[in-house]
Design an enzyme around this catalytic site. Structure first.
Site, PDB file in Angstrom:
ATOM      1  N   GLY A 197     -18.361   0.959   3.223  1.00 17.82           N
ATOM      2  CA  GLY A 197     -17.102   1.683   3.345  1.00 17.82           C
ATOM      3  C   GLY A 197     -16.177   1.542   2.152  1.00 17.82           C
ATOM      4  CD  GLN A 198     -16.173  -1.627  -3.196  1.00 17.58           C
ATOM      5  OE1 GLN A 198     -17.387  -1.562  -3.378  1.00 17.58           O
ATOM      6  NE2 GLN A 198     -15.404  -2.494  -3.814  1.00 17.58           N
ATOM      7  CB  THR A 199     -13.543   4.767  -0.943  1.00 20.19           C
ATOM      8  OG1 THR A 199     -12.295   4.205  -0.548  1.00 20.19           O
ATOM      9  CG2 THR A 199     -14.338   5.174   0.295  1.00 20.19           C
ATOM     10  CB  VAL A 200     -10.825   1.569  -4.379  1.00 19.75           C
ATOM     11  CG1 VAL A 200     -10.245   1.169  -5.726  1.00 19.75           C
ATOM     12  CG2 VAL A 200      -9.963   2.641  -3.731  1.00 19.75           C
ATOM     13  CG  HIS A 226     -10.636  -3.484  -8.603  1.00 18.33           C
ATOM     14  ND1 HIS A 226      -9.729  -3.143  -9.573  1.00 18.33           N
ATOM     15  CD2 HIS A 226     -10.700  -4.825  -8.632  1.00 18.33           C
ATOM     16  CE1 HIS A 226      -9.271  -4.233 -10.160  1.00 18.33           C
ATOM     17  NE2 HIS A 226      -9.838  -5.278  -9.597  1.00 18.33           N
ATOM     18  CG  HIS A 279      -8.056  -3.740   3.402  1.00 21.24           C
ATOM     19  ND1 HIS A 279      -7.365  -2.564   3.296  1.00 21.24           N
ATOM     20  CD2 HIS A 279      -9.279  -3.507   2.877  1.00 21.24           C
ATOM     21  CE1 HIS A 279      -8.132  -1.658   2.738  1.00 21.24           C
ATOM     22  NE2 HIS A 279      -9.303  -2.210   2.469  1.00 21.24           N
ATOM     23  CG  ASN A 283      -0.269   0.131   2.504  1.00 14.01           C
ATOM     24  OD1 ASN A 283       0.842  -0.326   2.679  1.00 14.01           O
ATOM     25  ND2 ASN A 283      -0.927   0.749   3.454  1.00 14.01           N
TER      26      ASN A 283
END
Length: 163
Positions: free
Chosen positions: A98-101, A103, A107, A30
């Protein structure tokens, strides 16, 4: 042939940041630690499928299997490498989760006793990281982008675990 770039939703990932891949998925280091001052959380690894898939339910059976088998393999190696005692695996599937990307990604975070006062604080930390990524990672003063060289060195170390 090695691709010039990998993608994570709308973001480009350098091949030097990718340390493991299969036919259907790959893992990369990351850009920012989840929590400043917690050295383990530089090790927030992402695993995604090659095909850009926004939601977990849209994965094929083969992609789902490959994604989780890859997470298991990488998680075991990272736990040993970082002398951790546990792992947190998370998926934020959709914007309300909470997914912001957009795809599908997992994690993986190596964990140790006492790394958070309240164990579930890790989810707030991940949520904060995801929101900042969507804002192009330029708002937070405390959590700094790592250099390309720093991420490449980390990925090089992880690549050795799988050779």
């Amino acid at each position: 042939m090695e691709p010039d770039t990998f993608t994570f939703g709308p973001y480009k990932i350098s091949p030097s940041e990718v340390f493991f891949r299969t036919e259907l998925s790959y893992a990369f280091v990351n850009l920012r630690p989840v929590v400043p001052g917690h050295i383990l959380f530089w090790r927030n690894i992402f695993i995604i499928v090659w095909r850009e898939v926004k939601r977990f339910l849209d994965l094929t059976v083969d992609e789902t299997t490959d994604l989780w088998l890859t997470a298991k393999k990488i998680g075991g190696q990272l736990e040993n490498y970082h002398k951790a005692s546990s792992l947190t695996f998370t998926i934020q599937d959709g914007p309300q989760a909470g997914q912001t990307v957009p795809h599908v990604h997992i994690h993986i975070l190596p964990r140790k006793t006492g790394d958070f006062e309240n164990n579930d604080e890790i989810y707030d930390a991940i949520d904060t990281q995801e929101k900042e990524l969507k804002k192009k990672l330029d708002l937070d003063k405390e959590r700094k982008d790592r250099s390309a060289d720093e991420m490449a060195r980390e990925a090089d170390n992880y690549r050795l675990l799988f050779s």
